[in-house]
Design an enzyme around this catalytic site. Structure first.
Site, PDB file in Angstrom:
ATOM      1  N   ASP A  46     -26.979  -5.496   0.250  1.00 32.71           N
ATOM      2  CA  ASP A  46     -26.959  -4.423  -0.757  1.00 32.71           C
ATOM      3  C   ASP A  46     -25.917  -3.371  -0.400  1.00 32.71           C
ATOM      4  O   ASP A  46     -25.639  -3.137   0.776  1.00 32.71           O
ATOM      5  CB  ASP A  46     -28.365  -3.794  -0.830  1.00 32.71           C
ATOM      6  N   ASN A  78     -30.182  -9.553 -11.825  1.00 30.17           N
ATOM      7  CA  ASN A  78     -28.748  -9.232 -11.860  1.00 30.17           C
ATOM      8  C   ASN A  78     -28.066  -9.691 -13.161  1.00 30.17           C
ATOM      9  O   ASN A  78     -26.994  -9.200 -13.509  1.00 30.17           O
ATOM     10  CB  ASN A  78     -28.001  -9.840 -10.658  1.00 30.17           C
TER      11      ASN A  78
HETATM   12  C1  FPP Z   1     -25.644  -5.889  -4.014  1.00 29.27           C
HETATM   13  O1  FPP Z   1     -24.784  -4.801  -4.077  1.00 29.27           O
HETATM   14  C2  FPP Z   1     -24.925  -7.136  -4.028  1.00 29.27           C
HETATM   15  C3  FPP Z   1     -24.959  -8.074  -5.012  1.00 29.27           C
HETATM   16  C4  FPP Z   1     -25.754  -7.932  -6.245  1.00 29.27           C
HETATM   17  C5  FPP Z   1     -24.180  -9.289  -4.943  1.00 29.27           C
HETATM   18  C6  FPP Z   1     -23.973  -9.843  -3.568  1.00 29.27           C
HETATM   19  C7  FPP Z   1     -22.812 -10.723  -3.672  1.00 29.27           C
HETATM   20  C8  FPP Z   1     -21.854 -10.860  -2.734  1.00 29.27           C
HETATM   21  C9  FPP Z   1     -21.911 -10.239  -1.396  1.00 29.27           C
HETATM   22  C10 FPP Z   1     -20.670 -11.652  -3.028  1.00 29.27           C
HETATM   23  C11 FPP Z   1     -20.912 -13.061  -3.481  1.00 29.27           C
HETATM   24  C12 FPP Z   1     -21.567 -13.864  -2.449  1.00 29.27           C
HETATM   25  C13 FPP Z   1     -21.234 -15.117  -2.119  1.00 29.27           C
HETATM   26  C14 FPP Z   1     -22.073 -15.818  -1.140  1.00 29.27           C
HETATM   27  C15 FPP Z   1     -20.069 -15.808  -2.676  1.00 29.27           C
HETATM   28  P1  FPP Z   1     -24.879  -3.850  -5.330  1.00 29.27           P
HETATM   29  O2  FPP Z   1     -23.847  -4.289  -6.314  1.00 29.27           O
HETATM   30  O3  FPP Z   1     -26.260  -3.818  -5.851  1.00 29.27           O
HETATM   31  O4  FPP Z   1     -24.475  -2.467  -4.696  1.00 29.27           O
HETATM   32  P2  FPP Z   1     -25.045  -1.027  -5.086  1.00 29.27           P
HETATM   33  O5  FPP Z   1     -26.514  -1.058  -4.827  1.00 29.27           O
HETATM   34  O6  FPP Z   1     -24.311  -0.122  -4.154  1.00 29.27           O
HETATM   35  O7  FPP Z   1     -24.701  -0.800  -6.521  1.00 29.27           O
END
Ligand code: FPP
Length: 250
Positions: free
Chosen positions: A21, A69
């Site tokens: 996250d 998501n």
């Molecule tokens: C959370 O950060 C992260 C995600 C919803 C996506 C995670 C994906 C990756 C790390 C990249 C893709 C992975 C692979 C394995 C190819 P957030 O967007 O919720 O951050 P925030 O809470 O700060 O808004």
């Protein structure tokens, strides 16, 4: 003693699960678009997966995309799916070099066709690797998984294949996406949020939880080792008292 030496290589968790996250906040802090946070999030995935492989962790489950998501703005969903396709394709040599097997959990059918194709290809290519299994949770949520398991069991009962008396914790586990994967001993969540967000709710009944303020793109090798050291310093009692430890857990 150097901090890496504090790690007891004989008491490593078999399975580590991570809620990655903070990508969006990482990008925002830099005045960049959220998507850049995801791009750097992939670099962190690479470091953590390589570290897990180097340490000999058997299973590493990464919450890459939740059922919820899908409700993000369409351009962010598209960017994440595109990133997934590109990353899987590009990282197959890294998976091979590190003897990593790819596995997925979640509603894979709901992913775009190119993502499904890339995943199937990578799963097929890495299927004989016997080092770390990297489990990508994609279009996953625990309530979806548990509901599905209940549905599958109900159908089997209706068809006369299962007697309701046979339904046990073990039988239920066998109908989850994580069949044949041990429950995680350690769950890490980055970015300072202290919640589970519909991740592995059945499997984390006795999991040690580790929360860190570090935003996912900044999470690296030493941070994973730190989390494992923290886990190793805890006493896991599984509802028993300290003096009883050593006997089997049911
Ligand atoms: C959370 O950060 C992260 C995600 C919803 C996506 C995670 C994906 C990756 C790390 C990249 C893709 C992975 C692979 C394995 C190819 P957030 O967007 O919720 O951050 P925030 O809470 O700060 O808004």
């Amino acid at each position: 003693m150097s901090f890496e030496k504090q790690l007891d290589k004989n008491r490593l968790p078999r399975h580590i699960a991570i809620i990655m996250d903070g990508n969006g906040r990482w990008a925002k802090k830099k005045g960049k678009l959220r998507v850049l946070g995801h791009e750097y999030g992939v670099k962190a995935v690479r470091k953590v997966v390589e570290t897990a492989a180097e340490l000999g962790i058997e299973f590493l489950t990464l919450y890459a995309f939740s059922t919820e998501n899908w409700n993000r703005p369409q351009y962010e969903v598209d960017a994440l799916m595109h990133l997934l396709v590109r990353t899987i394709n590009k990282e197959i040599p890294t998976l091979q070099k590190n003897n990593i097997k790819l596995h997925t959990i979640g509603d894979i059918d709901s992913l775009p066709r190119d993502a499904k194709a890339e995943l199937s290809k990578a799963i097929e290519i890495t299927k004989n690797n016997n080092g770390t299994t990297m489990v990508l949770a994609l279009s996953y949520s625990a309530r979806w998984e548990i509901t599905n398991a209940a549905k599958k069991i109900a159908i089997a009962v209706k068809d006369g294949k299962i007697d309701p008396e046979q339904i046990s914790k073990h039988l239920f586990s066998e109908h989850l996406n994580t069949v044949n994967i041990p429950d995680p001993e350690l769950l890490i969540r980055t970015s300072g949020e202290k919640r589970i967000s519909n991740f592995l709710l059945w499997q984390i009944a006795y999991t040690e939880l580790y929360f860190t303020e570090i935003l996912w793109p900044d999470f690296g090798k030493n941070d994973l080792i730190n989390a494992i050291i923290d886990y190793q310093n805890r006493e896991r009692r599984f509802g028993k008292i300290s003096e009883q430890l050593g006997s089997d857990v049911t």
